[in-house]
Design a protein around this motif. Structure first.
Motif, PDB file in Angstrom:
ATOM      1  N   SER A 672      32.624  -5.278   8.877  1.00 16.84           N
ATOM      2  CA  SER A 672      32.882  -5.980  10.137  1.00 16.84           C
ATOM      3  C   SER A 672      31.752  -6.931  10.472  1.00 16.84           C
ATOM      4  O   SER A 672      31.986  -8.009  11.047  1.00 16.84           O
ATOM      5  CB  SER A 672      33.067  -4.961  11.265  1.00 16.84           C
ATOM      6  N   ARG A 675      32.317 -10.083   8.515  1.00 13.71           N
ATOM      7  CA  ARG A 675      33.394 -10.912   9.066  1.00 13.71           C
ATOM      8  C   ARG A 675      32.947 -11.649  10.323  1.00 13.71           C
ATOM      9  O   ARG A 675      33.341 -12.794  10.556  1.00 13.71           O
ATOM     10  CB  ARG A 675      34.609 -10.030   9.393  1.00 13.71           C
ATOM     11  N   ARG A 676      32.146 -11.015  11.152  1.00 13.57           N
ATOM     12  CA  ARG A 676      31.734 -11.648  12.400  1.00 13.57           C
ATOM     13  C   ARG A 676      30.780 -12.820  12.172  1.00 13.57           C
ATOM     14  O   ARG A 676      30.814 -13.804  12.910  1.00 13.57           O
ATOM     15  CB  ARG A 676      31.072 -10.623  13.319  1.00 13.57           C
ATOM     16  N   GLU A 802      35.350   1.334   8.393  1.00 13.95           N
ATOM     17  CA  GLU A 802      36.395   0.352   8.637  1.00 13.95           C
ATOM     18  C   GLU A 802      37.015  -0.174   7.355  1.00 13.95           C
ATOM     19  O   GLU A 802      37.789  -1.124   7.396  1.00 13.95           O
ATOM     20  CB  GLU A 802      35.821  -0.811   9.457  1.00 13.95           C
TER      21      GLU A 802
END
Length: 864
Positions: A672, A675-676, A802
Motif C-alpha cells: 500500500s 501504491r500511495r 494487504e
C-alpha cells in the motif's frame, strides 16, 4: 658516652643476614587492618652457590647481550618484507590491522637492524609458522579472538638482543592456543580436520558449531543420534548485526567505527544515503552491461529497452554520466544513476553525489511496463536527453551548478531500476559441483571474506558448513551401507528441515487463536511421536493486535489487555508440550505492538524496531519452561536441545549453517505504501497497444524460459550459471515454484501474480527493505544496515497483510509473503480476498511452510 670504634680495613656490612630478612618479612606481612588477606609466611629455601665458572658465564652473557633501541617503524616500510615472507613464502594474506601490529612489534624488539641484519624476516617466518599452527586462516589479522596478539605476546618473551631465542621459542610455542571450533560442548574439537583447507578455520569459526569429520563418523558408527538442525540455527537481531559501509578507496566493505546511537549527528544521515548509492553503483560497475570493452570504436546513445540476451555488444555497453557533467551539453543523450527526490520547488528531480536536475516524465516509459514501482527515495536509472533552457534556475536557497540543482530539465525517455545481482556473484563464489561432487567455492571478485551477519564469512566457512549440511539433509537408503565416503551419513530418521511461517496473528481475535490451535494440532497429530515430522522452528509474525495498543484508543486497549492476549496464546501452547519442547518459536512484532505503537498510533514507526517487551511474554516463556521440564525432565544430556522462544526485532534474520543460508523476516504493509507514493507515467497516444502487448508477451515468455533454465541448471555448470546470471537492464520476471499447483488456466496473468512479481522486483532491485524517504518511513540512521538486502538473502519472508500469500523465486532469492493467517475481511464482505485471489473463508487458516533443503516455500491451508 664513648662512640664505637670501627675496625680499620673492613668495609661496613651492606648486606643483611637471612635472620634479618625473615624478621623484616614478618614485620611487612599482610594485615587484616588494611583489608589485605592474611597468609602464612613460608621460609625461602637456601640458594645453592653456583660454581665460579657458571657465574662468569652468566655475567658474561648478561653483559654481552646487545642493547636494542626501539624505533618507530611505519607499516608501509615493512610491507615489502612482510609480503615477501608471509605471502610468497607462506601463502598468507596480511591485512592492514595485522601489518600495524607486526610493524610495532618489530620496531620495538628488532630495532634499526630489522632490515640489514635480516631480523624481521626471521621473526615473520616464525610468526607465520605459529599462525598456521593455531589455525589462523588465510587472512593474518587480529580478530575478536586476538590470535595474532597472543602469538606476539608469547614471542616477546623469547626475544633477546633483537634476535629470537629458538630454544625458548620451541618450548613456548607449544602453548600457542589452537582454534576452538565449537561453542557447544557436544560438538567440540581441539583441531581442525587434517583434510580441511586452512581458510575453513578462520573468520568466525568459534561462533559456530563445527564438528570434526572423523568424530562425526565415529558417532554414527556407535549409533548415536543425529545432531539437531537447531544446533546450526541462529536468530540475529537487527541491532546486533554488523554495521558495514562501502569504502570507495579500498573498494570493499568495512566496519563502521564508533558506537551506534539512537540520536546520532546529522552526518550519519548523509552517510546512510551515500552508502546506499555506493552499493548500487559498485554493483552496476561489476555488471558486464556497464563494462565498455577497451577495443570499442563505435558509440551509440544508451537505451534501456533492449533484448533479454545476456550478451553485451559494443552498442549495448552502458555508461553512467554524473549529473554535474550535464552542464554545457544541451541536446545530448545520457544515462543517469541517482535517487528520486522532490526539489524544494516541488518538482520531481534526480540527484546523485554531484548534483540534481529536474525530470520531465511526459514521454517517459518504465522498464518493464507495469512491472515495477518507482517512488521518491529509490535509486533508479534514467535514460534521456538534457535540455538547458534556463527555465529551472536555483531557488529557495538551493545552490546552482556543481553540488546543487543545475539549470534546465532532463527529458526522460526510459526509467528502470538497477538490476539485481545474485548472491553467488556478490560473494564471488560459484555454486557448481566439482568432479568429486563437492561444492566448488572459487576465490573470485566479490565480498566472500566479509562477515555480514557476525557468524563467519562465506569463503571461510562455506565448504565446511556445506559438508555439515549434506550430512544432516542428505537421506540414505539403508543403515547397512559399507564403505561410505566422508560426506555420507547414515540416517535413522528423516531430518527436520521445515520452518512454519504464520503472519498477521491478531491475538485479540478468537478466530486467530482457533487457527493457531488447529495448526499446532495438525503438526502434533502428523508427527505421531516422531520428532522428525515437526518443524524445527515456528515463526509467528504480528501485528499481534488489530489496532494500535496503548495509543489511547478503545480498540487497541492498554497494557493489561495486551498481556491478556499473550496469556491466551500461552494457554493454547501449553496443550502441545512435545511440540514446545522441540521447537524454536520466533515472534516478530508489527507497527501496532508496543512500545512503538504508544506514540505512533498505528502509523509507520521507526525501523528497525525492538521486539515485544519481556513484561508481556512472561506467561509464554513459562509455558515453554514447563514443557521442557515435562518432556525432557532433568535430563542433562549434551545433545538434547530444548524448546525456546525468541522475541526478535523487525526486521530479523535467521542464519542456518552459518553464512550458508540467510532468511530475512520483515513485517510491513509495504504494498500500500508503494501504491500511495508511486510515480504515474502518462500513456503515449500514438502507441500501438496490440504490438506492445505482443512484444511484452514474447519478452515475458523469453524471460520465463531463461529464468526457469537458470533454476534447473543450478549447481550443474558454474560457467553457464555465471553467464546467465549476468543481469541486463531488462530484468527477468519472478516466477513461482514449479511444483506449486496453478489455481486455474489463467493463473499466469492473474492480478495477484502480477502484483506479487511487481512487489518482488521492486524490493530486490533496490536491495533495501524500505526504499522510501524518511518522511514516509522513518529509519534509525545508525542501524540501516539491518534494512539492506545486499547481498541478496537465500529467502525473504514478508508479511504484508494487504497482499495474498505467494512464494516466488527471483535472481536466486526465494520471496514469500505470509499474508493473513485468517482473512476475516472476506467473511464480512462476502467476496474474494483481493487481487482476484481465491476466496478465503473464516474457517480456513493459511500459512507458509519453508523447506530449508530445497529452499522453497509452499502455501498450506487448513480448515478449522
Amino acid at each position: 658516652m664513648e662512640e664505637p670504634i670501627s675496625t680499620p680495613g673492613l668495609p661496613a656490612r651492606t648486606f643483611k643476614a637471612a635472620s634479618d630478612l625473615r624478621a623484616e618479612e614478618q614485620l611487612l606481612s599482610s594485615s587484616p587492618g588494611f583489608g589485605t588477606p592474611a597468609y602464612p609466611i613460608q621460609s625461602r629455601p637456601t640458594e645453592i652457590a653456583k660454581p665460579f665458572a657458571a657465574q662468569l658465564n652468566t655475567s658474561a652473557t648478561a653483559h654481552n647481550a646487545p642493547t636494542v633501541l626501539p624505533i618507530l617503524l611505519p607499516p608501509q616500510t615493512l610491507r615489502p618484507v612482510a609480503f615477501r615472507t608471509l605471502t610468497k613464502k607462506h601463502s598468507l594474506t596480511l591485512t592492514s590491522s595485522g601489518l600495524g601490529l607486526l610493524s610495532t612489534f618489530i620496531g620495538k624488539f628488532c630495532g634499526s637492524g630489522w632490515r640489514e641484519e635480516g631480523l624481521a624476516e626471521r621473526v615473520l617466518d616464525e610468526i607465520a609458522k605459529a599462525w598456521k599452527k593455531c589455525g589462523g586462516g588465510l587472512l593474518v589479522e587480529d580478530g575478536p579472538e586476538q590470535k595474532l596478539s597472543n602469538i606476539l605476546k608469547t614471542l616477546e618473551l623469547c626475544m633477546s638482543g633483537g634476535r629470537l631465542d629458538t630454544g625458548k621459542w620451541s618450548r613456548s610455542n607449544s602453548s600457542v592456543p589452537s582454534p576452538n571450533l565449537s561453542r557447544a560442548p557436544s560438538f567440540s574439537t581441539s583441531r581442525p580436520d587434517a583434510n580441511t583447507d586452512v581458510s575453513q578455520s578462520s573468520l568466525g569459526l568459534s561462533a559456530l558449531n563445527v564438528e570434526d569429520a572423523a568424530q562425526r563418523d565415529r558417532a554414527v558408527e556407535e549409533g548415536q543420534s543425529q545432531p539437531d538442525v537447531r544446533s546450526y540455527f541462529k536468530v540475529i537481531s537487527a541491532f546486533d548485526q554488523p554495521r558495514l559501509v562501502y569504502s570507495t578507496s579500498s573498494k570493499s566493505l568495512e566496519p563502521v567505527k564508533g558506537t551506534p546511537s539512537l540520536l546520532p549527528p546529522i552526518q550519519h544521515k548523509i552517510s546512510m544515503f551515500r552508502n546506499r548509492y555506493h552499493l548500487v553503483h559498485q554493483r552496476l560497475m561489476r555488471n558486464e552491461s556497464f563494462q565498455t570493452p577497451s577495443f570499442a570504436t563505435t558509440t551509440q546513445p544508451p537505451s534501456l529497452i533492449r533484448s533479454a540476451s545476456g550478451m553485451t555488444t559494443l552498442q549495448q555497453a552502458y555508461k553512467i554520466t554524473p549529473i554535474s557533467n550535464l552542464l554545457g551539453r544541451s541536446g545530448s543523450s545520457h544515462l543517469l544513476l541517482g535517487m528520486l527526490v522532490h526539489s524544494p520547488a516541488g518538482d520531481l528531480s534526480i540527484t546523485d553525489l554531484s548534483g540534481s536536475v529536474v525530470l520531465d516524465l511526459s514521454i517517459a516509459r518504465p522498464v518493464p511496463e507495469d512491472g515495477v514501482w518507482f517512488c521518491p527515495g529509490m535509486i533508479v536509472l534514467v535514460e534521456g536527453t538534457y535540455e538547458e533552457d534556463g527555465s529551472h534556475n536555483s531557488n529557495l536557497g538551493t545552490a546552482a551548478g556543481v553540488g546543487g540543482q543545475i539549470k534546465g530539465t532532463f527529458v526522460a525517455h526510459t526509467m528502470a531500476g538497477p538490476p539485481a545481482e545474485r548472491r553467488a556473484l556478490s560473494l564471488g563464489i560459484s555454486t557448481g559441483l566439482d568432479s568429486g561432487g563437492h561444492t566448488n567455492t572459487s576465490v573470485g571478485a566479490g565480498f566472500g571474506w566479509v562477515d555480514f551477519l557476525g557468524v563467519g564469512s562465506e569463503k571461510a566457512l562455506g565448504t565446511q558448513m556445506r559438508r555439515i549440511q549434506r550430512r544432516i539433509f542428505r537421506p540414505l537408503a539403508t543403515s547397512e551401507t559399507i564403505n561410505l565416503p566422508d560426506d555420507d551419513q547414515i540416517e535413522t530418521e528423516p531430518p527436520r528441515r521445515q520452518i512454519a511461517l504464520l503472519g498477521e496473528c491478531n491475538l485479540d481475535s478468537p478466530r486467530t487463536l482457533e487457527a493457531i490451535r488447529a495448526i499446532l494440532s495438525s503438526y502434533s497429530t502428523s508427527s505421531s511421536g516422531h520428532i522428525s515430522d515437526l518443524p524445527f522452528s515456528i515463526v509467528i509474525m504480528g501485528n499481534f493486535v488489530s489496532a494500535a495498543s496503548m495509543a489511547g484508543s478503545s480498540m487497541g486497549g492498554g497494557s493489561i489487555e495486551y498481556k491478556e492476549h499473550f496469556d491466551a496464546l500461552a494457554s493454547i501452547l501449553s496443550e502441545f508440550p512435545t511440540l514446545l519442547a522441540n521447537t524454536t518459536f520466533v515472534f516478530v512484532p508489527g507497527d501496532n505492538d508496543p512500545w512503538a505503537s504508544s506514540f505512533s498510533a498505528g502509523a509507520s514507526c521507526m525501523l528497525p524496531r525492538l521486539g515485544v517487551p519481556e513484561v508481556f511474554s512472561s506467561r509464554v516463556r513459562r509455558a515453554l519452561t514447563s514443557a521442557n521440564a515435562e518432556v525432557h525432565g532433568s535430563s542433562k544430556e549434551k545433545d538434547v536441545l530444548k524448546g525456546e522462544s525468541i522475541w526478535a526485532t523487525n526486521p530479523a534474520r535467521l542464519s542456518l549453517f552459518g553464512p550458508l543460508e540467510e532468511i530475512v523476516l520483515f513485517r510491513d504493509d509495504i504494498t500500500s505504501r508503494f501504491r500511495r507514493t508511486a510515480i504515474t507515467f502518462s500513456k503515449l497516444p500514438d502507441a500501438d497497444e496490440e504490438e506492445n502487448e505482443a512484444a511484452g508477451a514474447d519478452g515475458q515468455n523469453q524471460d520465463h524460459s531463461q529464468f526457469d533454465g537458470e533454476e534447473m541448471d543450478l549447481d550443474q555448470n558454474p560457467r553457464k550459471n555465471l553467464d546467465k546470471a549476468v543481469h541486463t537492464a531488462t530484468s527477468h520476471v519472478p516466477v513461482s515454484h514449479p511444483s506449486t499447483p496453478a489455481p486455474g488456466p489463467s493463473s499466469s496473468t492473474a492480478p495477484s501474480i502480477q502484483a506479487a512479481r511487481k512487489l518482488i522486483k521492486t524490493i530486490l532491485d533496490q536491495s533495501h527493505l524500505s526504499p522510501f524517504p524518511l518522511s514516509t518511513r522513518p529509519q534509525l540512521w545508525d542501524h540501516t544496515a539491518a534494512l539492506s538486502l545486499y547481498p541478496l538473502p537465500t529467502a525473504l519472508a514478508l508479511c504484508d497483510a494487504e497482499m495474498p500469500a505467494f512464494a516466488m523465486s527471483y535472481e536466486g532469492c526465494h520471496v514469500m509473503n505470509v499474508g493473513r493467517l485468517v482473512d476475516e475481511y472476506s467473511l464480512r464482505k462476502g467476496q474474494a480476498g483481493g487481487f482476484g485471489a481465491a476466496p478465503r473463508g473464516s474457517g480456513v487458516a493459511r500459512w507458509i511452510e519453508y523447506d530449508c533443503r530445497s529452499r522453497k516455500g509452499e502455501e498450506r491451508s487448513l480448515r478449522f
